[in-house]
Design an enzyme around this catalytic site. Sequence first.
Site, PDB file in Angstrom:
ATOM      1  N   HIS A  36       0.827  -1.220   0.000  1.00  0.00           N
ATOM      2  CA  HIS A  36       0.000   0.000   0.000  1.00  0.00           C
ATOM      3  C   HIS A  36       0.859   1.266   0.000  1.00  0.00           C
ATOM      4  O   HIS A  36       2.073   1.228   0.257  1.00  0.00           O
ATOM      5  CB  HIS A  36      -0.901   0.011   1.234  1.00  0.00           C
ATOM      6  CG  HIS A  36      -0.120   0.022   2.523  1.00  0.00           C
ATOM      7  ND1 HIS A  36       0.444   1.152   3.061  1.00  0.00           N
ATOM      8  CD2 HIS A  36       0.201  -0.990   3.366  1.00  0.00           C
ATOM      9  CE1 HIS A  36       1.074   0.861   4.181  1.00  0.00           C
ATOM     10  NE2 HIS A  36       0.948  -0.441   4.389  1.00  0.00           N
ATOM     11  N   GLY A  37       0.241   2.414  -0.246  1.00  0.00           N
ATOM     12  CA  GLY A  37       0.938   3.694  -0.239  1.00  0.00           C
ATOM     13  C   GLY A  37       1.293   4.154   1.171  1.00  0.00           C
ATOM     14  O   GLY A  37       0.784   3.629   2.166  1.00  0.00           O
TER      15      GLY A  37
ATOM     16  N   TRP B 194       1.470   6.976   9.834  1.00  0.00           N
ATOM     17  CA  TRP B 194       2.285   6.223  10.786  1.00  0.00           C
ATOM     18  C   TRP B 194       3.577   5.711  10.165  1.00  0.00           C
ATOM     19  O   TRP B 194       4.566   5.514  10.875  1.00  0.00           O
ATOM     20  CB  TRP B 194       1.480   5.076  11.387  1.00  0.00           C
ATOM     21  CG  TRP B 194       0.529   5.533  12.460  1.00  0.00           C
ATOM     22  CD1 TRP B 194       0.186   6.827  12.770  1.00  0.00           C
ATOM     23  CD2 TRP B 194      -0.183   4.702  13.372  1.00  0.00           C
ATOM     24  NE1 TRP B 194      -0.699   6.854  13.804  1.00  0.00           N
ATOM     25  CE2 TRP B 194      -0.955   5.557  14.204  1.00  0.00           C
ATOM     26  CE3 TRP B 194      -0.267   3.326  13.566  1.00  0.00           C
ATOM     27  CZ2 TRP B 194      -1.781   5.080  15.210  1.00  0.00           C
ATOM     28  CZ3 TRP B 194      -1.090   2.847  14.570  1.00  0.00           C
ATOM     29  CH2 TRP B 194      -1.832   3.712  15.378  1.00  0.00           C
TER      30      TRP B 194
ATOM     31  N   ARG C 120      -5.687   1.297   4.802  1.00  0.00           N
ATOM     32  CA  ARG C 120      -4.623   1.755   3.905  1.00  0.00           C
ATOM     33  C   ARG C 120      -4.516   0.880   2.664  1.00  0.00           C
ATOM     34  O   ARG C 120      -4.184   1.366   1.582  1.00  0.00           O
ATOM     35  CB  ARG C 120      -3.296   1.811   4.654  1.00  0.00           C
ATOM     36  CG  ARG C 120      -2.850   0.515   5.340  1.00  0.00           C
ATOM     37  CD  ARG C 120      -1.743   0.819   6.341  1.00  0.00           C
ATOM     38  NE  ARG C 120      -1.109  -0.349   6.952  1.00  0.00           N
ATOM     39  CZ  ARG C 120      -1.557  -0.962   8.033  1.00  0.00           C
ATOM     40  NH1 ARG C 120      -2.669  -0.529   8.631  1.00  0.00           N
ATOM     41  NH2 ARG C 120      -0.901  -1.989   8.554  1.00  0.00           N
TER      42      ARG C 120
ATOM     43  N   GLU D  15      -1.700  -7.295   7.620  1.00  0.00           N
ATOM     44  CA  GLU D  15      -0.325  -7.260   8.107  1.00  0.00           C
ATOM     45  C   GLU D  15      -0.139  -8.243   9.257  1.00  0.00           C
ATOM     46  O   GLU D  15      -1.108  -8.673   9.895  1.00  0.00           O
ATOM     47  CB  GLU D  15       0.011  -5.833   8.560  1.00  0.00           C
ATOM     48  CG  GLU D  15       1.414  -5.610   9.112  1.00  0.00           C
ATOM     49  CD  GLU D  15       2.531  -5.926   8.133  1.00  0.00           C
ATOM     50  OE1 GLU D  15       2.732  -7.135   7.858  1.00  0.00           O
ATOM     51  OE2 GLU D  15       3.204  -4.987   7.663  1.00  0.00           O
TER      52      GLU D  15
END
Length: 209
Positions: A8-9, A13, A57, A81
């Site tokens: 993802h971009g 964070w 995200r 994740e």
Amino acid sequence: MKIYLVRHGETVWNVENRIQGHLDSPVTGQGTRQITALCRDLTDKSIGLVVASPLGRSVTAAGQIASWLDSPLQLDPAFVERHFGDLEGKRIDELTEKERTHAAMVLSGTPGIRPQNGETPEEATRRVLTALSCLSVFEGNVCVVSHGHVIQSVISTLIDNNPENFDRYAHLNGAYSILACTEKGLAVEKWGMSTHLFSRRTPPGFDSL
């Protein structure tokens, strides 16, 4: 068929060096531009399906990709994740020396290391590899949008399965790897592809993003 495994971009964070895991933070303007550049690279790859982790995200990136490619989008929790447990939400420079040492081991992909209330790298990698293998039934190419640590773990495992080499397989935000699905299983064709992130060209229709 081929799987384009995308990170993802960039998020807030990521910029703050804060551990995300199963938590989330907003995508930055840079993150949007990274996926904009990625869309151009994926245009001619015959991708017929976009699959994404349901974390915000990833959904943001996948939605942008699916719209550009005019492809259907599916969410699959198997691509989230790695769960970093009690470390999630913490900024690295805010940790105590003891916590920082533990976090470094966790993030290094050291086998068998389980953060409190989290996953070992083996558990997260197995989860993602199983889900990737299930995509082989799809006739066309697939784009999978996931996360940095699990992508790094998957690529490391498929290439040499040597924990000492884990660091070399890190992916930039918006970078991707190409996996081939064969009768023998998954194989890495290319990994960590990121040259598109350094081009100044922008695909038509994305100028306002």
